[in-house]
Design a protein around this motif. Sequence first.
Motif, PDB file in Angstrom:
ATOM      1  N   SER A 491      24.964  10.773 -37.850  1.00 33.57           N
ATOM      2  CA  SER A 491      25.628   9.523 -38.190  1.00 33.57           C
ATOM      3  C   SER A 491      26.849   9.803 -39.049  1.00 33.57           C
ATOM      4  O   SER A 491      26.789  10.653 -39.957  1.00 33.57           O
ATOM      5  N   PRO A 492      27.998   9.142 -38.787  1.00 32.96           N
ATOM      6  CA  PRO A 492      28.243   8.187 -37.719  1.00 32.96           C
ATOM      7  C   PRO A 492      28.503   8.883 -36.381  1.00 32.96           C
ATOM      8  O   PRO A 492      29.112   9.950 -36.349  1.00 32.96           O
ATOM      9  N   LEU A 493      28.043   8.275 -35.303  1.00 34.03           N
ATOM     10  CA  LEU A 493      28.206   8.813 -33.960  1.00 34.03           C
ATOM     11  C   LEU A 493      29.261   8.001 -33.221  1.00 34.03           C
ATOM     12  O   LEU A 493      29.161   6.774 -33.144  1.00 34.03           O
ATOM     13  N   THR A 494      30.258   8.671 -32.691  1.00 34.80           N
ATOM     14  CA  THR A 494      31.246   8.011 -31.856  1.00 34.80           C
ATOM     15  C   THR A 494      30.778   8.009 -30.411  1.00 34.80           C
ATOM     16  O   THR A 494      30.449   9.068 -29.863  1.00 34.80           O
ATOM     17  N   VAL A 495      30.708   6.831 -29.824  1.00 31.50           N
ATOM     18  CA  VAL A 495      30.378   6.675 -28.409  1.00 31.50           C
ATOM     19  C   VAL A 495      31.641   6.203 -27.710  1.00 31.50           C
ATOM     20  O   VAL A 495      32.207   5.167 -28.074  1.00 31.50           O
ATOM     21  N   SER A 496      32.111   6.965 -26.732  1.00 28.71           N
ATOM     22  CA  SER A 496      33.372   6.621 -26.087  1.00 28.71           C
ATOM     23  C   SER A 496      33.312   6.923 -24.599  1.00 28.71           C
ATOM     24  O   SER A 496      32.481   7.714 -24.140  1.00 28.71           O
ATOM     25  N   GLY A 497      34.193   6.290 -23.859  1.00 26.87           N
ATOM     26  CA  GLY A 497      34.286   6.478 -22.431  1.00 26.87           C
ATOM     27  C   GLY A 497      35.051   5.347 -21.795  1.00 26.87           C
ATOM     28  O   GLY A 497      35.901   4.712 -22.438  1.00 26.87           O
ATOM     29  N   LYS A 498      34.718   5.058 -20.553  1.00 25.00           N
ATOM     30  CA  LYS A 498      35.333   3.918 -19.882  1.00 25.00           C
ATOM     31  C   LYS A 498      34.368   3.381 -18.830  1.00 25.00           C
ATOM     32  O   LYS A 498      33.548   4.130 -18.272  1.00 25.00           O
ATOM     33  N   ALA A 499      34.451   2.077 -18.594  1.00 27.39           N
ATOM     34  CA  ALA A 499      33.576   1.412 -17.624  1.00 27.39           C
ATOM     35  C   ALA A 499      34.406   0.416 -16.823  1.00 27.39           C
ATOM     36  O   ALA A 499      35.405  -0.125 -17.323  1.00 27.39           O
ATOM     37  N   GLN A 527      32.730  -3.053 -27.449  1.00 25.68           N
ATOM     38  CA  GLN A 527      33.855  -3.882 -27.026  1.00 25.68           C
ATOM     39  C   GLN A 527      34.779  -3.121 -26.079  1.00 25.68           C
ATOM     40  O   GLN A 527      35.046  -1.926 -26.285  1.00 25.68           O
ATOM     41  N   ALA A 528      35.279  -3.803 -25.062  1.00 23.38           N
ATOM     42  CA  ALA A 528      36.312  -3.238 -24.203  1.00 23.38           C
ATOM     43  C   ALA A 528      37.608  -3.119 -24.996  1.00 23.38           C
ATOM     44  O   ALA A 528      37.939  -3.992 -25.805  1.00 23.38           O
ATOM     45  N   GLU A 529      38.328  -2.055 -24.762  1.00 23.95           N
ATOM     46  CA  GLU A 529      39.610  -1.856 -25.441  1.00 23.95           C
ATOM     47  C   GLU A 529      40.765  -2.117 -24.486  1.00 23.95           C
ATOM     48  O   GLU A 529      41.720  -1.350 -24.401  1.00 23.95           O
ATOM     49  N   GLY A 530      40.682  -3.205 -23.804  1.00 28.06           N
ATOM     50  CA  GLY A 530      41.715  -3.602 -22.864  1.00 28.06           C
ATOM     51  C   GLY A 530      41.237  -4.818 -22.096  1.00 28.06           C
ATOM     52  O   GLY A 530      40.150  -5.348 -22.332  1.00 28.06           O
ATOM     53  N   GLU A 535      38.655  -4.828 -11.777  1.00 22.67           N
ATOM     54  CA  GLU A 535      37.748  -3.896 -11.130  1.00 22.67           C
ATOM     55  C   GLU A 535      37.995  -2.467 -11.592  1.00 22.67           C
ATOM     56  O   GLU A 535      37.231  -1.566 -11.252  1.00 22.67           O
ATOM     57  N   ASP A 536      39.061  -2.258 -12.346  1.00 22.55           N
ATOM     58  CA  ASP A 536      39.424  -0.911 -12.793  1.00 22.55           C
ATOM     59  C   ASP A 536      38.580  -0.497 -14.000  1.00 22.55           C
ATOM     60  O   ASP A 536      37.865  -1.312 -14.601  1.00 22.55           O
ATOM     61  N   PHE A 537      38.708   0.781 -14.357  1.00 21.81           N
ATOM     62  CA  PHE A 537      38.044   1.282 -15.560  1.00 21.81           C
ATOM     63  C   PHE A 537      38.772   0.786 -16.800  1.00 21.81           C
ATOM     64  O   PHE A 537      40.012   0.801 -16.861  1.00 21.81           O
ATOM     65  N   VAL A 538      38.000   0.373 -17.793  1.00 19.75           N
ATOM     66  CA  VAL A 538      38.530  -0.106 -19.072  1.00 19.75           C
ATOM     67  C   VAL A 538      37.902   0.753 -20.178  1.00 19.75           C
ATOM     68  O   VAL A 538      36.681   0.894 -20.230  1.00 19.75           O
TER      69      VAL A 538
END
Length: 583
Positions: A491-499, A527-530, A535-538
């Motif tokens: 901790s703290p753990l950063t979780v990141s990627g795109k969906a 939260q989405a960062e965009g 239908e695209d990756f965010v």
Amino acid sequence: MRILSTISVFFLLLLSGCTYTPENGQNIDTLIQSRFDQKIVYTQGADEAAIRQHCQNKNGTFDPCGNSCAPDAEVCTTVCVPVCQFESSQDSDTKKDTAENSTHGVNNTPLPLSVPEGMKLDIWADNLDGVRDIEGPDGLGNYWVSRTDQGVITLITTNDHGGVENIDDIFRGLKNPHGLLIDPYNPTVLYFTEEEALKRVQLYTEDTPEVLAEFPEGDRHFTRTLHWGPDDKIYISIGSSCDTCIEENDLYATVYRMNPDGSEFELFAEGLRNAVFFATEPIFGDIWVTEMGRDYLGDTLPPDEINILQQDAHYGWPYCYGDQIFDTEFASEHDKEASFCEETKAPVFNLPAHVAPLGLTFIPEEGWPAEYRLDLLVALHGSWNRSNKVGYKVARISLNDQARPEGEMQDFLSGWLTEEGNVLGRPVDLLAQPGGILYITDDDRGVIYRLTTLSSDMNGDDGNGEDQPNDPVSTDMIRVANPLPNQQISSPLTVSGKARGPWYFEASFPLELQDGNGNRIIRTSVQAEGEWMTEDFVPFETSLEFERPETDTGMLILEKSNPSGLPENAESIEIPVRFFDGK
């Protein structure tokens, strides 16, 4: 200033197009990341330091008040709120592409450190107060570190995977131990220095260390460092006894060398105020040293230096500094002519004043990203007497085909110095190894970091005796950059990627961390960062703070938003993780 109730703020956010999903159970008047054109708008009530850090992580510029809010954000016209402002030269599409395509190194430490792309940083060993020099592996695969202010030399016993099994103080009651050197031809023989002696000992025996050379008392600079040269001689740096002075003992401010048995102890180079660490350049075989410049000439003078050692060369101290610059403040008081500096050896690279360069290493070719191979890394310990702190990082200097610096120094590992000027650590020594591995000691935090390439991590050995992280989780709907499966987390753990957009609902999706028994540790939303209506990756990124569970393993679950609750719409991915145990 007009202050609205949290309920009013909520409705204004709805009117202005913002959506709100609580993070970690936060109230409506804490962190809300409402993304407008080229800005992130927050609400009142959140901790300013946390907001600043969040903005910095997004590469934005923090504005504590809402005067610069986007005009379509109605809440900003009525309430003074913090804002994260982005470069106006970037249009929305460019920013979106950058966010979707950017990749970062993986930082598994509890510090906000910036890690090179394609690499992973862990805390390899801790509870090592004052750790300085690191040497290894020895003939048994173990490592040795000096802990100068503790008066000890410590053995780090490793397992078959390179992980830490035990930490034991072997040599105690020493006077400022520092330099360590393992005999490459007999790797269970250790050379080490104290302030006033160089000693040799057969490891893993009851033998008493043998004195091979003696030095004067250190005074200002009491660390003595060792290096095995390409000529199979041992090089010893002996710092000056003062900031600037005329030394009465010729041993001060020099580099000496000798045979491994202590014979032929001779002066090699002089005029080196405090050349603390060495490294041999692997192509041409030159020995490079870091050198700390004098104090009390202001914030920008003199430069700290990197020098290439040459036999019988004089490097200028105490009369000259930098590129053969005459120190008028000191030298003119001691009847020294400026022409003296023309005969001295200039640095191969000038560093900013007061960054305090210590460990340096050349990046091996094997197992490292091609862009880094054979370049130079330097640990900048950080300033102590400057108006604004500098250093506190590991820097990279690119070298050309002739092994000479080209271009500006670049950050390689950074983040130990915060924007507010707080110091979170001080890197000291660097040990780079083939296979994409770098050890970094930190005498301020008492830890050793281990940097590895993610490609080498796929080979099944993380240096901690456990299975290595596997390839990143990737499906047609979601791709997770961090953490990797089986990665060790804290901790703290950063979780990141795109969906893809359908993974979200109202710009968010649920995330849960469980222990090895399936018990919930924390559940939150991401939260989405965009713009998520696509239908695209965010891209997404969030930070989880949690207490370490009793189990060593756990599961991170990222769920597709399913507001209907229908089983046929349920979808999730599971990422097995390991919890950092502090060892």
